[in-house]
Design an enzyme around this catalytic site. Sequence first.
Site, PDB file in Angstrom:
ATOM      1  N   GLU A 122     -21.387  14.890  -1.354  1.00  0.00           N
ATOM      2  CA  GLU A 122     -22.233  13.681  -1.339  1.00  0.00           C
ATOM      3  C   GLU A 122     -23.708  14.030  -1.175  1.00  0.00           C
ATOM      4  O   GLU A 122     -24.118  14.625  -0.185  1.00  0.00           O
ATOM      5  CB  GLU A 122     -21.791  12.763  -0.187  1.00  0.00           C
ATOM      6  CG  GLU A 122     -22.604  11.468  -0.105  1.00  0.00           C
ATOM      7  CD  GLU A 122     -22.153  10.557   1.031  1.00  0.00           C
ATOM      8  OE1 GLU A 122     -21.321  10.974   1.861  1.00  0.00           O
ATOM      9  OE2 GLU A 122     -22.656   9.414   1.086  1.00  0.00           O
ATOM     10  N   ASP A 181     -31.792   3.512   3.384  1.00  0.00           N
ATOM     11  CA  ASP A 181     -30.336   3.680   3.437  1.00  0.00           C
ATOM     12  C   ASP A 181     -29.795   3.026   4.713  1.00  0.00           C
ATOM     13  O   ASP A 181     -29.283   3.700   5.599  1.00  0.00           O
ATOM     14  CB  ASP A 181     -30.038   5.191   3.415  1.00  0.00           C
ATOM     15  CG  ASP A 181     -28.550   5.493   3.456  1.00  0.00           C
ATOM     16  OD1 ASP A 181     -27.767   4.642   3.015  1.00  0.00           O
ATOM     17  OD2 ASP A 181     -28.185   6.593   3.932  1.00  0.00           O
ATOM     18  N   HIS A 197     -19.502   5.663  -2.616  1.00  0.00           N
ATOM     19  CA  HIS A 197     -19.696   5.079  -1.295  1.00  0.00           C
ATOM     20  C   HIS A 197     -20.459   3.789  -1.527  1.00  0.00           C
ATOM     21  O   HIS A 197     -21.662   3.813  -1.796  1.00  0.00           O
ATOM     22  CB  HIS A 197     -20.505   6.013  -0.384  1.00  0.00           C
ATOM     23  CG  HIS A 197     -19.647   6.957   0.380  1.00  0.00           C
ATOM     24  ND1 HIS A 197     -20.120   7.773   1.368  1.00  0.00           N
ATOM     25  CD2 HIS A 197     -18.301   7.182   0.316  1.00  0.00           C
ATOM     26  CE1 HIS A 197     -19.120   8.483   1.875  1.00  0.00           C
ATOM     27  NE2 HIS A 197     -18.011   8.144   1.254  1.00  0.00           N
ATOM     28  N   HIS A 256     -28.281   6.164  -1.342  1.00  0.00           N
ATOM     29  CA  HIS A 256     -28.866   7.508  -1.304  1.00  0.00           C
ATOM     30  C   HIS A 256     -29.805   7.838  -2.451  1.00  0.00           C
ATOM     31  O   HIS A 256     -29.984   8.999  -2.799  1.00  0.00           O
ATOM     32  CB  HIS A 256     -27.746   8.551  -1.254  1.00  0.00           C
ATOM     33  CG  HIS A 256     -27.035   8.573   0.065  1.00  0.00           C
ATOM     34  ND1 HIS A 256     -26.108   9.522   0.411  1.00  0.00           N
ATOM     35  CD2 HIS A 256     -27.142   7.751   1.140  1.00  0.00           C
ATOM     36  CE1 HIS A 256     -25.659   9.279   1.627  1.00  0.00           C
ATOM     37  NE2 HIS A 256     -26.263   8.203   2.092  1.00  0.00           N
ATOM     38  N   TRP A 284     -20.315  15.478   3.429  1.00  0.00           N
ATOM     39  CA  TRP A 284     -21.730  15.116   3.524  1.00  0.00           C
ATOM     40  C   TRP A 284     -22.296  15.826   4.743  1.00  0.00           C
ATOM     41  O   TRP A 284     -21.670  15.846   5.799  1.00  0.00           O
ATOM     42  CB  TRP A 284     -21.917  13.597   3.685  1.00  0.00           C
ATOM     43  CG  TRP A 284     -23.353  13.296   3.993  1.00  0.00           C
ATOM     44  CD1 TRP A 284     -24.392  13.321   3.111  1.00  0.00           C
ATOM     45  CD2 TRP A 284     -23.918  13.004   5.274  1.00  0.00           C
ATOM     46  NE1 TRP A 284     -25.564  13.069   3.772  1.00  0.00           N
ATOM     47  CE2 TRP A 284     -25.316  12.864   5.088  1.00  0.00           C
ATOM     48  CE3 TRP A 284     -23.394  12.853   6.564  1.00  0.00           C
ATOM     49  CZ2 TRP A 284     -26.183  12.579   6.140  1.00  0.00           C
ATOM     50  CZ3 TRP A 284     -24.254  12.569   7.606  1.00  0.00           C
ATOM     51  CH2 TRP A 284     -25.631  12.420   7.394  1.00  0.00           C
ATOM     52  N   ASP A 336     -23.404   7.600  -3.296  1.00  0.00           N
ATOM     53  CA  ASP A 336     -23.579   6.544  -2.292  1.00  0.00           C
ATOM     54  C   ASP A 336     -24.786   5.740  -2.756  1.00  0.00           C
ATOM     55  O   ASP A 336     -25.871   6.300  -2.947  1.00  0.00           O
ATOM     56  CB  ASP A 336     -23.820   7.210  -0.927  1.00  0.00           C
ATOM     57  CG  ASP A 336     -24.042   6.221   0.206  1.00  0.00           C
ATOM     58  OD1 ASP A 336     -24.840   5.280   0.015  1.00  0.00           O
ATOM     59  OD2 ASP A 336     -23.458   6.397   1.291  1.00  0.00           O
ATOM     60  N   ASP A 350     -18.964   2.463   2.552  1.00  0.00           N
ATOM     61  CA  ASP A 350     -19.716   3.185   3.575  1.00  0.00           C
ATOM     62  C   ASP A 350     -20.839   2.309   4.123  1.00  0.00           C
ATOM     63  O   ASP A 350     -21.981   2.411   3.688  1.00  0.00           O
ATOM     64  CB  ASP A 350     -20.277   4.500   3.003  1.00  0.00           C
ATOM     65  CG  ASP A 350     -20.909   5.357   4.097  1.00  0.00           C
ATOM     66  OD1 ASP A 350     -20.659   5.067   5.278  1.00  0.00           O
ATOM     67  OD2 ASP A 350     -21.652   6.300   3.771  1.00  0.00           O
ATOM     68  N   LYS A 365     -27.945  13.088  -1.088  1.00  0.00           N
ATOM     69  CA  LYS A 365     -28.767  12.097  -0.394  1.00  0.00           C
ATOM     70  C   LYS A 365     -30.238  12.348  -0.672  1.00  0.00           C
ATOM     71  O   LYS A 365     -30.649  13.477  -0.945  1.00  0.00           O
ATOM     72  CB  LYS A 365     -28.476  12.195   1.103  1.00  0.00           C
ATOM     73  CG  LYS A 365     -29.117  11.119   1.927  1.00  0.00           C
ATOM     74  CD  LYS A 365     -28.443  11.022   3.283  1.00  0.00           C
ATOM     75  CE  LYS A 365     -29.191  10.031   4.161  1.00  0.00           C
ATOM     76  NZ  LYS A 365     -28.430   9.660   5.338  1.00  0.00           N
ATOM     77  N   ASP A 389     -27.332   0.945   5.270  1.00  0.00           N
ATOM     78  CA  ASP A 389     -25.889   0.733   5.403  1.00  0.00           C
ATOM     79  C   ASP A 389     -25.521  -0.658   5.900  1.00  0.00           C
ATOM     80  O   ASP A 389     -24.675  -0.821   6.780  1.00  0.00           O
ATOM     81  CB  ASP A 389     -25.260   1.831   6.277  1.00  0.00           C
ATOM     82  CG  ASP A 389     -25.168   3.156   5.535  1.00  0.00           C
ATOM     83  OD1 ASP A 389     -24.615   3.171   4.429  1.00  0.00           O
ATOM     84  OD2 ASP A 389     -25.670   4.177   6.049  1.00  0.00           O
TER      85      ASP A 389
HETATM   86  C1  RNT Z   1     -24.706   9.370   5.384  1.00  0.00           C
HETATM   87  C2  RNT Z   1     -23.613   9.343   4.375  1.00  0.00           C
HETATM   88  C3  RNT Z   1     -22.225   9.555   4.914  1.00  0.00           C
HETATM   89  C4  RNT Z   1     -21.941   8.811   6.192  1.00  0.00           C
HETATM   90  C5  RNT Z   1     -20.482   8.809   6.609  1.00  0.00           C
HETATM   91  C6  RNT Z   1     -20.301   8.343   8.017  1.00  0.00           C
HETATM   92  O1  RNT Z   1     -25.914   8.992   4.892  1.00  0.00           O
HETATM   93  O2  RNT Z   1     -23.678   8.156   3.657  1.00  0.00           O
HETATM   94  O3  RNT Z   1     -21.304   9.237   3.923  1.00  0.00           O
HETATM   95  O4  RNT Z   1     -22.389   7.503   6.138  1.00  0.00           O
HETATM   96  O5  RNT Z   1     -19.930  10.027   6.382  1.00  0.00           O
HETATM   97 ZN    ZN Z   2     -22.072   7.798   2.269  1.00  0.00          ZN
END
Ligand code: RNT
Ligand code: ZN
Length: 422
Positions: free
Chosen positions: A230, A298, A290, A266, A189, A263, A330, A232, A300
Amino acid sequence: MDKKSLIEKAYELAKIQYAALGVDTDAVIEQMNKVQISLHCWQTDDVGGFERPDAELGGGGIQVTGNYPGKAKSIEQMRADLDKVLSLLPGKQRLNLHAIYGEFGGEFVDRDQIEIKHFQGWIDWAKERGLGLDFNPTCFSHPKADSGFTLSSKDESIRKFWVEHVKRCRVISAEMGRQLGTPCVMNTWIPDGSKDEPIDRNGYRSLLKKSLDEVYAVDYPEEYMLDAVESKLFGIGAEAMTVGSHDFYLAYAVANHKLICLDNGHFHLSEQVGDKISSCLQFVDKVLLHVTRPIRWDSDHVVTLNDEVKMIASEIVRNNFLDRVKIGLDFFDGSINRIGAYVVGARATQQAFLIAMLEPTKTMLAMEERGQYFERLAYLEVLKTRAFGAVWDYYCLVNGVSAGEDYVAEIQQYEKAVLKKR
Ligand code: RNT
Ligand code: ZN
């Protein structure tokens, strides 16, 4: 009644209830062994890493908030935390490392200089525990990422620097997989994007394609490592354009036999990653997940047992995709006990899979194919009220880990004995 007998009794009743729906709970408990979660080491230290003594997450458009005491400040502390987390999860998991978590022995080793030796300690640690390892290049928290562009940078020396970093990460990943006897999934990523409307979207994307082609020029056996990319939607400070968009990476993955990493933070908030899995898997061999919890963006947050995660798990289980979907977590929350956050999120993900397995899918599919849509809806509703918690507790019991709310006290105890003293 003692706790163990209570769990057993509740399970016996739940077993009868599920059997009435045509579900064999003993078989489900067995099937849960196939669910391996790749634990993201970065929940223990807010994505800091060990490159420098006070390393912190910087830039990259991602953010950790909160400064709850007890953050892991060394590899030893991180390993102790990981052991604690593993002891509170039923089943066998994997560990997911970022390149900034190497053992650099007090020296500064730049990203284009990292080698297998910096990760041999982790490989040995994982081997002792029978864990598989996964890996990630770290293309953020670095002066050469400050411009907001890494693999797609128009500055050739910067682009080359990151190409070298990611290439080295693949060497390390392949060695991890070789030594541990289980393929290491290496997920790439990058934060690359533009805060405001760029003129040259195409230029950056063609540079990213060029860099990836350079990075993947060497083939490694699939038994050693698998590459994932990955996508986004946007990051903080990169709102107008993300170079590695979903279209870009899905197309790249299809054309180059890579894994696509989905993810669930994303995408636009009304999109469902659960709905994307069966589309992607028509065209790519494997998907990496993720699992996270976006609130408004996003963000997290710690994963909870919500509809989004349940749908992801159910799509995988209904279609027998467990061999084709690698499950990674994640999320990073520094505002609460980090071990607690870790365990809550990991258990919620496991529970989503357990719930998915406790579905009489064949029966419900037959209803659907007969056009019995009321019946299908009714079953979906009935299942929501069945005692899956009794099955979960029993699953924990047979795996020798705390059931129900008991893990809360264990984490409080760890906080008192370990985290508070840091
Ligand atoms: C960032 C991505 C990525 C990170 C990690 C730490 O938006 O989700 O995967 O969160 O690599
Ligand atoms: Zn991620």
